[in-house]
Every structure is written in C-alpha cells, then in structure tokens.
Design a protein around this motif. Structure first.
Motif, PDB file in Angstrom:
ATOM      1  N   UNK A  59       0.984  -1.242  -0.047  1.00  0.00           N
ATOM      2  CA  UNK A  59      -0.085   0.046  -0.145  1.00  0.00           C
ATOM      3  C   UNK A  59       0.705   1.181   0.030  1.00  0.00           C
ATOM      4  N   UNK A  60       1.839   0.968  -0.596  1.00  0.00           N
ATOM      5  CA  UNK A  60       2.952   2.195  -0.258  1.00  0.00           C
ATOM      6  C   UNK A  60       2.416   3.506  -1.576  1.00  0.00           C
ATOM      7  N   UNK A  61       2.519   4.552  -0.697  1.00  0.00           N
ATOM      8  CA  UNK A  61       1.692   5.739  -1.673  1.00  0.00           C
ATOM      9  C   UNK A  61       0.368   5.944  -1.587  1.00  0.00           C
ATOM     10  N   UNK A  62      -0.165   5.135  -0.765  1.00  0.00           N
ATOM     11  CA  UNK A  62      -1.879   4.880  -0.707  1.00  0.00           C
ATOM     12  C   UNK A  62      -2.315   5.395   0.563  1.00  0.00           C
ATOM     13  N   UNK A  63      -3.459   5.927   0.595  1.00  0.00           N
ATOM     14  CA  UNK A  63      -3.984   6.237   2.141  1.00  0.00           C
ATOM     15  C   UNK A  63      -4.538   5.045   2.731  1.00  0.00           C
TER      16      UNK A  63
END
Length: 156
Positions: A59-63
């Motif tokens: 989920x890197x770069x995700x909220x």
C-alpha cells in the motif's frame, strides 16, 4: 461506542492492518467461491497475499486509515489517489462491530479529504455495503472492471 479514525502508521500498525486486510480478503475469496468466482479453500492469489504479508509495501503511496473503538482497531480503508480522483480499494469492518458506525466513519474520513470523483467497486451480493454507499450519494456507473458481479460506484 465511540469510533476514532486515524492514519495507519507503519511499522506500528503492521499487525492490525495485516489482520484486518487478511480478514477482508479471506472473506471475499470465500464469498467469491460461493458464487462460482473462485475455488473454495484455495490460498489467496499472490497479489492479495502480498497485501497481507507486507501491507506497508503493498500500500505504499496509498492512504491507509484505521477505525478504532476503545483503542482497538476494528476497521480499515485503503485508497489510492489518481489524476481522476480517488479510488477506495479496500474497506473492511470487523463483523462483530458492524452497525456501530465504524464503516461510516471510515468513509466520512475518506470523503472529507478526497478530490472528486471518488469511486469504488463492490460485489453485487454485498447489499448492506451497497446501501451505505448509496446513502452517501454514490451512484452506479458503467463498469471499469470486467469481473462478473462487480458493481462500480462513483460519487461526483
């Protein structure tokens, strides 16, 4: 019961996000198997398994937001921002606390901080979730996903 929503922090929230996303994905695969869309008892497909093993990387770069009641994590939402708005990729509330407002609190937090449109997909048989999305103003739109029984919804 009071619900608090906050951003997940890795590595501190690794165990909680693993557990909640894992429960979501296992339940989804079991439901898909009941509807003839997956093999019952099969292991999670690789992309989903990676979300459980290493959610910080997946989920890197995700909220990633967590809902908590009495300090215990009870729900999770994962969103990705794009040039055309935001997409809710995962939304899960522990079945033991459904109906307490945790899902609504997660969605309210997403919508409060989102550019429009906000879009999501939901399996047709998840009628309570679809009702919640419609109450919040989401409307069905032409599908951007070719998987059978998946409903595409958008809030402009």
């Amino acid at each position: 019961m009071s619900v608090r929503v906050r951003a997940a922090v890795f590595p501190d929230d690794l165990v909680a996000v693993r557990a909640l996303v894992g429960a979501y994905l296992r339940q989804t695969e079991a439901e898909k198997a009941m509807h003839g869309l997956a093999v019952a008892g099969a292991p999670l497909p690789d992309p989903y398994a990676r979300e459980v093993v290493d959610p910080a990387c997946a989920f890197a770069g995700m909220t990633v937001l967590l809902a908590e009641t009495d300090g215990a994590p009870v729900g999770v939402v994962v969103c990705v921002d794009g040039t055309d708005g935001r997409e809710v990729k995962r939304l899960w509330v522990d079945p033991a606390v459904r109906g307490t407002g945790a899902g609504r609190a997660l969605l309210d937090a997403v919508l409060a901080s989102s550019a429009r449109p906000v879009r999501l997909t939901v399996w047709r048989w998840r009628e309570p979730a679809i009702r919640l999305y419609r109450r919040l103003g989401f409307a069905e739109v032409p599908s951007w996903d070719d998987r059978r029984d998946l409903v595409c919804l958008q809030l402009d």
